[in-house]
Design a protein around this motif. Structure first.
Motif, PDB file in Angstrom:
ATOM      1  N   THR A  21       0.833  -1.203   0.000  1.00  0.00           N
ATOM      2  CA  THR A  21       0.000   0.000   0.000  1.00  0.00           C
ATOM      3  C   THR A  21       0.866   1.252   0.000  1.00  0.00           C
ATOM      4  O   THR A  21       0.619   2.185  -0.777  1.00  0.00           O
ATOM      5  CB  THR A  21      -0.936   0.006   1.225  1.00  0.00           C
ATOM      6  OG1 THR A  21      -1.742  -1.178   1.195  1.00  0.00           O
ATOM      7  CG2 THR A  21      -1.816   1.234   1.242  1.00  0.00           C
ATOM      8  N   LEU A  25       1.066   4.034  -3.017  1.00  0.00           N
ATOM      9  CA  LEU A  25       0.841   5.457  -2.741  1.00  0.00           C
ATOM     10  C   LEU A  25       2.036   6.303  -3.172  1.00  0.00           C
ATOM     11  O   LEU A  25       1.877   7.408  -3.692  1.00  0.00           O
ATOM     12  CB  LEU A  25       0.546   5.667  -1.255  1.00  0.00           C
ATOM     13  CG  LEU A  25      -0.807   5.170  -0.765  1.00  0.00           C
ATOM     14  CD1 LEU A  25      -0.890   5.274   0.750  1.00  0.00           C
ATOM     15  CD2 LEU A  25      -1.936   5.927  -1.425  1.00  0.00           C
ATOM     16  N   TYR A  26       3.224   5.770  -2.969  1.00  0.00           N
ATOM     17  CA  TYR A  26       4.437   6.489  -3.388  1.00  0.00           C
ATOM     18  C   TYR A  26       4.520   6.582  -4.914  1.00  0.00           C
ATOM     19  O   TYR A  26       4.796   7.642  -5.460  1.00  0.00           O
ATOM     20  CB  TYR A  26       5.676   5.810  -2.825  1.00  0.00           C
ATOM     21  CG  TYR A  26       6.960   6.439  -3.289  1.00  0.00           C
ATOM     22  CD1 TYR A  26       7.385   7.655  -2.772  1.00  0.00           C
ATOM     23  CD2 TYR A  26       7.744   5.833  -4.260  1.00  0.00           C
ATOM     24  CE1 TYR A  26       8.553   8.257  -3.204  1.00  0.00           C
ATOM     25  CE2 TYR A  26       8.915   6.417  -4.702  1.00  0.00           C
ATOM     26  CZ  TYR A  26       9.318   7.635  -4.178  1.00  0.00           C
ATOM     27  OH  TYR A  26      10.468   8.230  -4.616  1.00  0.00           O
ATOM     28  N   THR A  28       2.179   6.436  -7.109  1.00  0.00           N
ATOM     29  CA  THR A  28       1.124   7.260  -7.703  1.00  0.00           C
ATOM     30  C   THR A  28       1.269   8.735  -7.344  1.00  0.00           C
ATOM     31  O   THR A  28       0.482   9.559  -7.792  1.00  0.00           O
ATOM     32  CB  THR A  28      -0.272   6.763  -7.264  1.00  0.00           C
ATOM     33  OG1 THR A  28      -0.369   6.833  -5.840  1.00  0.00           O
ATOM     34  CG2 THR A  28      -0.544   5.361  -7.763  1.00  0.00           C
ATOM     35  N   GLY A  29       2.242   9.063  -6.511  1.00  0.00           N
ATOM     36  CA  GLY A  29       2.490  10.444  -6.157  1.00  0.00           C
ATOM     37  C   GLY A  29       1.690  10.946  -4.968  1.00  0.00           C
ATOM     38  O   GLY A  29       1.726  12.133  -4.650  1.00  0.00           O
ATOM     39  N   SER A  30       0.965  10.059  -4.307  1.00  0.00           N
ATOM     40  CA  SER A  30       0.185  10.467  -3.139  1.00  0.00           C
ATOM     41  C   SER A  30       1.064  10.728  -1.929  1.00  0.00           C
ATOM     42  O   SER A  30       0.657  11.453  -1.023  1.00  0.00           O
ATOM     43  CB  SER A  30      -0.844   9.390  -2.795  1.00  0.00           C
ATOM     44  OG  SER A  30      -1.762   9.233  -3.854  1.00  0.00           O
ATOM     45  N   LEU A  31       2.231  10.123  -1.904  1.00  0.00           N
ATOM     46  CA  LEU A  31       3.197  10.338  -0.824  1.00  0.00           C
ATOM     47  C   LEU A  31       4.454  10.946  -1.421  1.00  0.00           C
ATOM     48  O   LEU A  31       4.920  10.512  -2.476  1.00  0.00           O
ATOM     49  CB  LEU A  31       3.580   9.014  -0.154  1.00  0.00           C
ATOM     50  CG  LEU A  31       2.551   8.314   0.706  1.00  0.00           C
ATOM     51  CD1 LEU A  31       3.101   6.979   1.176  1.00  0.00           C
ATOM     52  CD2 LEU A  31       2.176   9.167   1.893  1.00  0.00           C
ATOM     53  N   SER A  32       4.993  11.941  -0.723  1.00  0.00           N
ATOM     54  CA  SER A  32       6.243  12.530  -1.193  1.00  0.00           C
ATOM     55  C   SER A  32       6.976  13.155  -0.015  1.00  0.00           C
ATOM     56  O   SER A  32       6.424  13.290   1.077  1.00  0.00           O
ATOM     57  CB  SER A  32       5.971  13.584  -2.271  1.00  0.00           C
ATOM     58  OG  SER A  32       5.206  14.635  -1.735  1.00  0.00           O
ATOM     59  N   ALA A  36       7.312  10.255   2.901  1.00  0.00           N
ATOM     60  CA  ALA A  36       7.392   9.125   1.971  1.00  0.00           C
ATOM     61  C   ALA A  36       8.654   8.313   2.213  1.00  0.00           C
ATOM     62  O   ALA A  36       8.611   7.079   2.226  1.00  0.00           O
ATOM     63  CB  ALA A  36       7.354   9.622   0.533  1.00  0.00           C
TER      64      ALA A  36
END
Length: 68
Positions: A21, A25-26, A28-32, A36
């Motif tokens: 998960t 998320l990483y 897809t760019g949801s976490l940075s 991240a």
């Protein structure tokens, strides 16, 4: 030295799912940023401990999720 497993199947599976998960998320760019990076490190540890079947943090507390 033989390490006795202290993680059961469900525990190991949940850790792999959590790691995947975080990876999704990483990617897809949801976490940075630093969050991240920290979560990716934790995800890597989760995968490693899942494959080995041993969690070093369980040892001092006498925790075992194994069915034996």
């Amino acid at each position: 030295m033989l390490i006795r497993r202290n993680m059961g199947t469900a525990d190991r599976a949940l850790r792999v799912v959590a790691a995947l998960t975080v990876l999704v998320l990483y990617l897809t760019g949801s976490l940075s940023g630093p969050v991240a990076t920290g979560l990716l490190v934790v995800a890597g540890i989760f995968v490693l401990t899942s494959f080995v079947g041993f969690c070093p943090l369980y040892k001092p507390f006498g925790i075992s999720t194994c069915s034996r």
